[in-house]
Design an enzyme around this catalytic site. Structure first.
Site, PDB file in Angstrom:
ATOM      1  N   ASP A 253       0.800  -1.228   0.000  1.00 40.24           N
ATOM      2  CA  ASP A 253       0.000   0.000   0.000  1.00 40.24           C
ATOM      3  C   ASP A 253       0.833   1.279   0.000  1.00 40.24           C
ATOM      4  O   ASP A 253       0.305   2.340   0.296  1.00 40.24           O
ATOM      5  CB  ASP A 253      -0.959   0.001   1.193  1.00 40.24           C
ATOM      6  CG  ASP A 253      -0.234   0.036   2.519  1.00 40.24           C
ATOM      7  OD1 ASP A 253       0.970  -0.272   2.547  1.00 40.24           O
ATOM      8  OD2 ASP A 253      -0.871   0.384   3.529  1.00 40.24           O
ATOM      9  N   GLU A 254       2.112   1.184  -0.312  1.00 41.22           N
ATOM     10  CA  GLU A 254       2.945   2.385  -0.294  1.00 41.22           C
ATOM     11  C   GLU A 254       3.924   2.388  -1.458  1.00 41.22           C
ATOM     12  O   GLU A 254       4.395   1.345  -1.889  1.00 41.22           O
ATOM     13  CB  GLU A 254       3.787   2.437   0.987  1.00 41.22           C
ATOM     14  CG  GLU A 254       3.005   2.753   2.221  1.00 41.22           C
ATOM     15  CD  GLU A 254       3.935   2.924   3.407  1.00 41.22           C
ATOM     16  OE1 GLU A 254       3.420   2.943   4.520  1.00 41.22           O
ATOM     17  OE2 GLU A 254       5.162   3.031   3.225  1.00 41.22           O
TER      18      GLU A 254
END
Length: 338
Positions: free
Chosen positions: A99-100
DNA sequence: TCTGGGGTCCTAGGACCC
DNA sequence: TCTGGGGTCCTAGGACCC
């Protein structure tokens, strides 16, 4: 770029009726079992539910929450879509987990680029993200938290101390609870105090690499490098926490062989041989220990990996009940020849 | 509140060598 | 009689992150 409540958001996308409800994802979705929360939706967070919280506790704090099992394949697929879309913008992009990602952009109006990133990801995946802007990775990373949810926030050398100077050192990326406590023992409590600390004193306590790095981090300084190089993992591992502790050592051996089989499949997928196998045992009183066994030569052979895992297991002498078992295969350092 | 699973990197101590 | 100093490699543990 940091996706908002990523795992919960993926679940809400495929079950729109969950939107607006407290949603808790973790373990096999049964809050009565051993397991912790992977992600809670913002509604569940308002009841004090957060990542890492035991599922049982989450159920007590938020009994009306919808509890869902963790579905790795779904999150990997969603993450791939997001990262593909992000790369499609053409900036140098370094993915950091599901998610990054870091994006290297040199722009006069970075906020406009940030909004472009948000709109592009939303159009491609219906997922919201926050974008942090900084003059290095550290600043950008910390800025994403201030942008949540779905916002943009910029940190610079000039705003570093006004924004972060008074915060506890644990607010920094790379400083956890243990280091925060050790720093307190040196009289260093805030980011500003860490920035002003004597490097020699901090190095005396944390060593010649971590000590100076800590002080630099307090000053808001850090790497600006963003790499688009394909990522080569150093290890692949599988572990399992048993619902009931394993008291019988022959069962422990059986389970280690099973885990070694899973790890072998992961190793084969990498198309690089393993050089070492490490077994992890967490005993019932939550004490964890590891032992390893070097392979005679690099291999992806399942029999040899299982044998090495059993050899590593043989180094354990404690026969207390086992709560968790893990098997990890390590690869040769991919950058050794550089 | 009884504490997942998958990773990375650094440190310290012992073995071993010159 | 038991002892220097430097260096490397391996292993286990610690800390942190998502």
């Amino acid at each position: 770029m940091d996706l908002d409540q990523f795992i919960a958001a993926v679940e809400i996308l495929r079950r729109p009726e969950l939107r607006g409800l407290p949603v808790v994802v973790g373990g096999d979705g049964d809050p009565a079992k051993r397991g912790v929360v992977a992600t809670a939706s913002y509604e569940a967070r308002q009841h004090g539910v957060h990542s890492g919280l035991p599922m049982r506790t989450a159920a007590r704090r938020c009994p009306d929450a919808v509890f869902l099992p963790s579905d790795r394949a779904a999150y990997e697929a969603a993450s791939d879509e997001v990262m593909t879309a992000l790369r499609g913008l053409g900036y140098v992009t370094e993915v950091m987990g599901w998610d990054e990602a870091f994006v290297a952009v040199d722009a006069d109006d970075p906020e406009a680029v940030a909004r472009q990133i948000q709109q592009h990801i939303r159009a491609a995946t219906e997922l919201d993200c926050s974008v942090g802007i900084g003059q290095n990775r550290l600043q950008a990373k910390l800025a994403t938290d201030f942008g949540k949810p779905a916002g943009v926030f910029r940190l610079t050398h000039d705003s570093w101390f006004p924004v972060l100077g008074g915060k506890p050192t644990g607010a920094l990326w790379g400083i956890g609870g243990k280091t925060e406590r050790k720093l307190s023992e040196l009289g260093i409590h805030t980011v500003a105090e860490l920035a002003a600390a004597d490097i020699a004193v901090v190095a005396g306590r944390f060593g010649p690499t971590i000590g100076p790095w800590l002080v630099q981090t307090g000053r808001g300084l850090g790497s600006t490098e963003v790499s688009a190089e394909p990522y080569l993992p150093r290890s692949r591992s599988r572990e399992i926490t048993f619902q009931q502790n394993l008291a019988d050592w022959s069962q422990v051996r059986e389970q280690v062989v099973l885990l070694a089989g899973q790890v072998t499949r992961d190793v084969e997928e990498e198309h690089r041989p393993a050089i070492r196998v490490v077994v992890k045992v967490r005993y019932a009183p939550f004490f964890t220990s590891t032992h390893g066994h070097a392979l005679a030569e690099p291999t992806s052979d399942g029999e040899l990996i299982a044998a090495a895992a059993l050899a590593a297991l043989g180094k354990f002498t404690d026969r207390r009940p086992v709560r968790l078992l893990g098997v990890r295969a390590e690869f040769a350092d991919p950058y050794e020849d550089r």
